[in-house]
Design an enzyme around this catalytic site. Structure first.
Site, short mmCIF file in Angstrom:
data_model
loop_
_atom_site.label_atom_id
_atom_site.label_comp_id
_atom_site.label_asym_id
_atom_site.label_seq_id
_atom_site.Cartn_x
_atom_site.Cartn_y
_atom_site.Cartn_z
N TYR A 230 42.43 70.62 19.13
CA TYR A 230 43.72 70.01 19.51
C TYR A 230 43.66 69.36 20.88
O TYR A 230 44.72 69.03 21.44
CB TYR A 230 44.83 71.07 19.58
CG TYR A 230 44.90 72.03 18.43
CD1 TYR A 230 45.24 71.60 17.15
CD2 TYR A 230 44.64 73.37 18.63
CE1 TYR A 230 45.32 72.51 16.11
CE2 TYR A 230 44.71 74.28 17.59
CZ TYR A 230 45.06 73.84 16.34
OH TYR A 230 45.14 74.74 15.31
N PRO B 116 57.88 84.29 15.96
CA PRO B 116 57.00 83.73 16.98
C PRO B 116 55.64 84.43 16.98
O PRO B 116 55.54 85.61 16.64
CB PRO B 116 57.75 84.04 18.28
CG PRO B 116 58.53 85.27 17.98
CD PRO B 116 58.87 85.22 16.51
N GLY B 117 54.62 83.69 17.32
CA GLY B 117 53.29 84.28 17.52
C GLY B 117 52.87 84.03 18.95
O GLY B 117 52.82 84.92 19.79
N GLY C 179 57.30 78.98 16.76
CA GLY C 179 57.12 77.72 17.48
C GLY C 179 57.60 77.70 18.91
O GLY C 179 57.56 76.65 19.55
N ARG D 111 40.52 75.91 20.15
CA ARG D 111 41.68 75.07 20.46
C ARG D 111 41.34 73.79 21.24
O ARG D 111 41.85 72.71 20.90
CB ARG D 111 42.76 75.88 21.18
CG ARG D 111 43.23 77.09 20.39
CD ARG D 111 44.48 77.74 20.95
NE ARG D 111 45.64 76.92 20.72
CZ ARG D 111 46.22 76.17 21.64
NH1 ARG D 111 45.77 76.16 22.87
NH2 ARG D 111 47.25 75.43 21.33
N CYS E 174 26.06 73.21 19.19
CA CYS E 174 25.49 71.87 19.03
C CYS E 174 26.52 70.89 18.50
O CYS E 174 26.46 70.45 17.35
CB CYS E 174 24.30 71.95 18.08
SG CYS E 174 23.11 73.13 18.67
N GLU E 175 27.51 70.60 19.33
CA GLU E 175 28.57 69.65 18.99
C GLU E 175 29.04 69.04 20.31
O GLU E 175 29.31 69.78 21.27
CB GLU E 175 29.80 70.39 18.40
CG GLU E 175 29.59 71.07 17.10
CD GLU E 175 29.95 70.21 15.90
OE1 GLU E 175 30.40 69.05 16.08
OE2 GLU E 175 29.77 70.71 14.79
N1 LLP Z 1 55.92 80.67 11.14
C1 LLP Z 1 55.23 79.78 10.42
C2 LLP Z 1 55.70 79.44 9.06
C3 LLP Z 1 54.08 79.18 10.96
O1 LLP Z 1 53.42 78.28 10.24
C4 LLP Z 1 53.67 79.52 12.27
C5 LLP Z 1 52.48 78.90 12.86
C6 LLP Z 1 54.43 80.45 13.00
C7 LLP Z 1 55.54 81.01 12.40
C8 LLP Z 1 54.07 80.88 14.38
O2 LLP Z 1 54.11 79.81 15.26
P1 LLP Z 1 54.00 80.05 16.85
O3 LLP Z 1 55.22 80.81 17.26
O4 LLP Z 1 52.77 80.85 17.11
O5 LLP Z 1 53.91 78.70 17.41
N2 LLP Z 1 46.35 77.07 15.64
C9 LLP Z 1 47.42 76.36 16.32
C10 LLP Z 1 48.78 76.83 15.91
C11 LLP Z 1 49.02 76.75 14.44
C12 LLP Z 1 50.36 77.35 14.07
C13 LLP Z 1 50.48 77.55 12.62
N3 LLP Z 1 51.72 78.12 12.22
C14 LLP Z 1 47.20 76.46 17.82
O6 LLP Z 1 46.19 77.03 18.24
O7 LLP Z 1 47.99 75.92 18.60
#
Ligand code: LLP
Length: 411
Positions: free
Chosen positions: A315, A273-274, A239, A311, A341-342
């Site tokens: 969102y 983190p992602g 997050g 995205r 087509c949206e």
């Molecule tokens: N850990 C858990 C349990 C999660 O559910 C997530 C993301 C992460 C880690 C990684 O979160 P990050 O560091 O990337 O924020 N598709 C959406 C984001 C959905 C995130 C889902 N879970 C977007 O494009 O913003």
């Protein structure tokens, strides 16, 4: 203009590290995702050094970007992987991870996925359901294994300040287990003889700009585990926020670590983190197919869409638009839209951009996380190519899908 150390203009051309993006797409065509391995590595190192005091281990959240080339590069930096499906575990293993490097999370793991994860020797199960514990225990029995590490996921019932779709720690969310349920499960842990309840997990949402909710959640987690001395590992989830705008500044990571350090002292710390690792390492390059002037608006109709980058439609997310070639010419306010087509297929709304023409190319920035990962074949669109840049070298790491690919699964 410099978006970050890797994505910037050199004279009037957009570069990813030492490579002119125009030169890439001249060969690959568009739409194409381009990732800077250098930027992803820098992001990892920045996080590793900021969190060094906590001796925290990073598990990269594979859901944000499952490109094998990228996963391999991240693996080389010593990170583990946070996976939410058997498919993501398969990708992580393919990238060179061992089971030990992997955390398996997810609100609805199937029994097959659990069996697969157990036999692959997965390091941690983040558990979100009492019945899931039973399934993991049984899978361990079937595999002749014990001491499987589990971390119950706390839903702290705290609302994070973020887009409602990205908040996961409030009472109405499907995620995690409330403190009372976790208390009961811990009191009853002997009922799962093959599981070792050595950890606790939380993740209250994504793109968390304000650390107050995170700290409140950590505090409630600490209060919950205080009586359970055998819980020695805390997984604080992902997050961490990223900047989506040229002029955006983020809260200092060091402030978050300063606040976490005294709280987490004495525990093993994991985080997952992602976005913070890959978002600003990636761009999506598109070509303008048509310039349509209609009802007082200028539409740049490009060959990327909500199918390639969901995205903005899902969102209302903001991605900067950067022409591959800047000009000093006239500016206009444009809508960058896709061919799908949206009505929601708008990639960027009301942007001040140069007057561009058919054939000109532009990039959507900060598209490395949840870009290709959420791409679909909607409107029967083949998914785009992916390119990785490593310093001055680049290669196609995933070829563009073909029309034949679209029908290959039909029987
Ligand atoms: N850990 C858990 C349990 C999660 O559910 C997530 C993301 C992460 C880690 C990684 O979160 P990050 O560091 O990337 O924020 N598709 C959406 C984001 C959905 C995130 C889902 N879970 C977007 O494009 O913003």
């Amino acid at each position: 203009m410099v978006f970050n150390a890797s994505i910037r203009y050199v004279a009037d051309k957009l570069f990813v590290d030492a490579v002119d993006v125009s030169a890439i797409v001249r060969e690959t065509g568009t739409p194409t995702y381009v990732y800077s391995l250098g930027r992803a590595r820098d992001n990892i190192r920045r996080l590793q050094s900021a969190f060094a005091r906590l001796e925290a281990r990073i598990h990269f959240s594979v859901k944000s970007n499952g490109s094998l080339a990228l996963l391999r590069a991240l693996k080389d930096e010593g990170v583990g992987f946070d996976c939410v499906s058997a498919g993501e575990i398969r990708l992580a293993l393919e990238a060179g991870a061992t089971g030990d490097d992997i955390v398996f999370a997810g609100v609805g793991k199937t029994r097959d996925e659990i069996a697969y994860a157990v036999t692959q020797g997965i390091g941690w199960f983040n558990v979100e359901n009492a019945l899931e514990l039973r399934y993991i225990d049984e899978a361990a029995a079937d595999a002749g294994l014990d001491a499987i590490s589990v971390a119950l996921r706390l839903n702290p019932q705290i609302e994070a300040k973020t887009h409602p779709h990205l908040a996961t720690g409030h009472g109405a969310a499907k995620f995690g287990l409330t403190a009372d349920v976790i208390g009961e499960l811990l009191a009853n842990q002997a009922a799962y003889p093959r599981l070792d309840f050595a950890g606790i997990h939380m993740h209250i949402g994504s793109q968390l700009g304000d650390s107050a909710a995170t700290l409140a959640a950590v505090d409630s987690l600490l209060a919950l585990i205080r009586p359970w001395r055998h819980i020695t590992t805390i997984n604080i989830g992902g997050g961490l926020p990223v900047a989506y705008r040229w002029d955006e500044t983020l809260p200092a990571l060091e402030d978050l670590v300063d606040a976490l350090a005294p709280r987490l002292c004495g525990y093993g710390v994991l985080f997952e983190p992602g976005r913070a690792i890959v978002a600003d390492a990636g761009i999506l390059v598109a070509e303008i197919l048509y310039v349509k002037r209609q009802a007082g608006q200028v539409f740049y109709i490009v060959d990327a869409s909500m199918a390639e980058l969901l995205r903005p439609a899902l969102y209302d997310a903001y991605h900067e638009v950067a022409p591959l070639q800047t000009t000093d010419g006239e500016m206009t306010t444009a809508q960058v839209v896709g061919p799908v087509c949206e009505t929601a297929d708008v990639l960027a709304r009301d942007r001040r951009l140069p007057m561009l023409q058919e054939g000109d190319k532009l990039a959507l920035l900060t598209a490395g996380a949840y870009g290709m990962a959420m791409a679909s074949n909607y409107n029967a669109r083949p998914r785009p190519a992916e390119v990785v840049v490593d310093g001055g070298a680049w290669r196609v790491s995933r070829r563009r899908e073909t029309l034949e690919d679209l029908i290959q699964y039909e029987t």
